[in-house]
Enzyme design. Sequence first.
Site, PDB file in Angstrom:
ATOM      1  N   ASP A 106       1.275  -1.111   0.036  1.00  0.00           N
ATOM      2  CA  ASP A 106      -0.253  -0.145  -0.185  1.00  0.00           C
ATOM      3  C   ASP A 106       1.185   0.868   0.012  1.00  0.00           C
ATOM      4  O   ASP A 106       1.918   1.271   1.006  1.00  0.00           O
ATOM      5  CB  ASP A 106      -0.509  -0.088   1.442  1.00  0.00           C
ATOM      6  CG  ASP A 106      -2.428   0.598   1.187  1.00  0.00           C
ATOM      7  OD1 ASP A 106      -2.413   2.087  -0.036  1.00  0.00           O
ATOM      8  OD2 ASP A 106      -3.493   0.028   1.563  1.00  0.00           O
ATOM      9  N   ASP A 207      -3.078   4.662  -2.222  1.00  0.00           N
ATOM     10  CA  ASP A 207      -4.245   5.060  -1.916  1.00  0.00           C
ATOM     11  C   ASP A 207      -4.378   6.906  -2.236  1.00  0.00           C
ATOM     12  O   ASP A 207      -3.463   7.924  -2.723  1.00  0.00           O
ATOM     13  CB  ASP A 207      -3.553   5.569   0.324  1.00  0.00           C
ATOM     14  CG  ASP A 207      -4.783   5.717   1.127  1.00  0.00           C
ATOM     15  OD1 ASP A 207      -6.068   4.904   0.968  1.00  0.00           O
ATOM     16  OD2 ASP A 207      -4.453   6.655   1.582  1.00  0.00           O
ATOM     17  N   GLU A 263      -6.272   4.171  -5.829  1.00  0.00           N
ATOM     18  CA  GLU A 263      -7.334   4.281  -5.968  1.00  0.00           C
ATOM     19  C   GLU A 263      -8.206   5.100  -5.522  1.00  0.00           C
ATOM     20  O   GLU A 263      -7.451   6.420  -5.982  1.00  0.00           O
ATOM     21  CB  GLU A 263      -7.797   4.392  -3.632  1.00  0.00           C
ATOM     22  CG  GLU A 263      -8.812   4.972  -3.015  1.00  0.00           C
ATOM     23  CD  GLU A 263      -8.438   5.051  -1.017  1.00  0.00           C
ATOM     24  OE1 GLU A 263      -9.588   4.293  -0.943  1.00  0.00           O
ATOM     25  OE2 GLU A 263      -7.582   5.121  -0.897  1.00  0.00           O
ATOM     26  N   HIS A 339     -11.045  -3.375   3.087  1.00  0.00           N
ATOM     27  CA  HIS A 339     -11.158  -2.540   4.482  1.00  0.00           C
ATOM     28  C   HIS A 339     -12.274  -1.251   4.862  1.00  0.00           C
ATOM     29  O   HIS A 339     -11.828  -0.866   6.023  1.00  0.00           O
ATOM     30  CB  HIS A 339      -9.492  -2.376   4.283  1.00  0.00           C
ATOM     31  CG  HIS A 339      -8.911  -1.074   3.790  1.00  0.00           C
ATOM     32  ND1 HIS A 339      -8.658  -1.075   2.950  1.00  0.00           N
ATOM     33  CD2 HIS A 339      -8.188   0.359   4.395  1.00  0.00           C
ATOM     34  CE1 HIS A 339      -8.126  -0.142   1.834  1.00  0.00           C
ATOM     35  NE2 HIS A 339      -7.398   0.707   3.250  1.00  0.00           N
ATOM     36  N   ASP A 340     -12.608  -0.206   3.774  1.00  0.00           N
ATOM     37  CA  ASP A 340     -13.055   0.681   3.873  1.00  0.00           C
ATOM     38  C   ASP A 340     -14.727   0.562   4.000  1.00  0.00           C
ATOM     39  O   ASP A 340     -15.330   1.421   4.036  1.00  0.00           O
ATOM     40  CB  ASP A 340     -12.670   1.818   2.995  1.00  0.00           C
ATOM     41  CG  ASP A 340     -11.358   2.235   3.600  1.00  0.00           C
ATOM     42  OD1 ASP A 340     -11.464   2.275   4.516  1.00  0.00           O
ATOM     43  OD2 ASP A 340     -10.882   2.798   2.470  1.00  0.00           O
TER      44      ASP A 340
END
Length: 569
Positions: A106, A207, A263, A339-340
């Site tokens: 990440d 991210d 993302e 995860h979100d």
Amino acid sequence: MQENTAQKEPRAWWKEAVIYQIYPRSFMDANGDGIGDLAGITSRLPYLRELGVDVLWLSPIYASPNDDNGYDISDYRAIMEDFGTMADFDALLAAAHRMGLKIVMDLVVNHTSDEHPWFIESRRAKESPYRDYYIWRPGKAGKEPNNWESCFSGSAWQYDAATDEYYLHLFSKKQPDLNWENPKVRDEVYDLMKFWCDKGIDGFRMDVISMISKDQRFPDGPVKPDGYGDFSPYCVSGPRVHEFLQEMNRRVLSHYDLLTVGEAAGVTIEEAKKYARSDGKELGMVFQFEHVGEGNGKGSIIEKWTTGKPEMPKVRAILNKWQRELAGCAWNSLYLDNHDQPRCVSMFGNDSPKWRVRSAKMLATCLHMQKGTPYIYQGEELGMTNTRFHSLADCRDLEEINAWHQYVDEQKRVSPETMLACFNNVARDNARTPMQWDASENAGFTTGTPWLAVNPNYREINAAAETGDPDSVYAYYKKLIALRHTHEIIVYGTFEPLLEDDPAIYAYARHLDGQTLLVACNWTDHEVPCTLFSDRGEGEELISNVKTEKERTLAPYEARAVLYGKAEA
């Protein structure tokens, strides 16, 4: 039905791969401190190899004070102590590669932690050589530089008395945004990326990469109901974002064989075509958020918080739009949870004991047979569900805690009961409860006290029970993954939407080299008519989640994928 007359899709290993996302804090604890770690991940690599996935994406493992569960980084070249050491990472990488598994890191470079040495020096004085590593502005008439609201509630600006200026933080106040206008910042980012690439990692998930370029005028944003301004017109796919990513590609990405996915919250299809352009000058693919956002029909009580569920026709319209419009221009990412997001079987399917297994398999079929690279979030392959929050004390996520303080305590816009109901539906902590390995205490995740409570249903839903059950959700995911590795049509076939007005069935066809793959999924808890297969003739059923299907109907939550024709030589 259309035939595949399009030019052949350029091949790439990451297009043919299945990605498995690991949230390290919640995956496996090897030392009994209640927090997942790198040694724990290494111990579970045989499970992941048996599942059949190709790539492991690790949520951040860098040194961090952990304000936002590792997305606030204080040292990009060190491992968070909770997770172990660099030696533990090297051991994980080597073990994964021996098993044929790739590792994707990440990359969090829109912001750092306020405890990063760059920021500590930046806030020391206006004359600091690191001052312009971040975005500092004087206030206006004793107030913030503009009206922007942080993603985690409250102003996106934090006053710093030492220099009488404000710094920008689009997320937590402990996550100051980097100033990508400064070429020294970009040099630092590219250098740290090379550090990890030279270690042998296989890619980056980036991210909030769509937010790295800000409109340098920093104007007020459109006012939202809570009185703050929306920053997205000035920070999402900002004026220089593609210039920056093309520079990143030239300086780093093009020198390695990497999977890259950005993302990109708020991204439009036209922007996505630039990020994931087929000439390879930026990224391999992006995550878009339309199908998990408000446009999917689940509604909203306040901001993102809702007790509603998505409406299949709206989800279908969004996903089909992305399939259609990216065709031949850019590659798709396929996901329903991460995860979100809340657990997909709870949000999109039916997590009741009667329908959980079948609806989880249906959702998996619907997603994995589409064109694009599929992502599995840890526990999704078991049909793990949302948990239940009884009070704010049950929550660990900063987004939930801040939302509670803003909307319940301060503004009193919703009741505690309503906020908890929203948390039970969409809170990020639903995805972060520990992985359910077996029926022993704490689901086999830890011998200590878990950092976040284990979902109480772990005794019924766990890996030990499912890996030995040929009818389990796990076994079904394993078969789906194997099919993708076996049939090129699932990876590279063109996509044709079908039955786009049907209120219950999500159906489509894939075409490649004289073959057609028909997929039909009933998203409801009742039987519905479906003649797609009976009207087509004989074919090879690749997968189905119902053993005794009727000829011209689909059972509740039934999914079928049938292959017709023989591949051309």
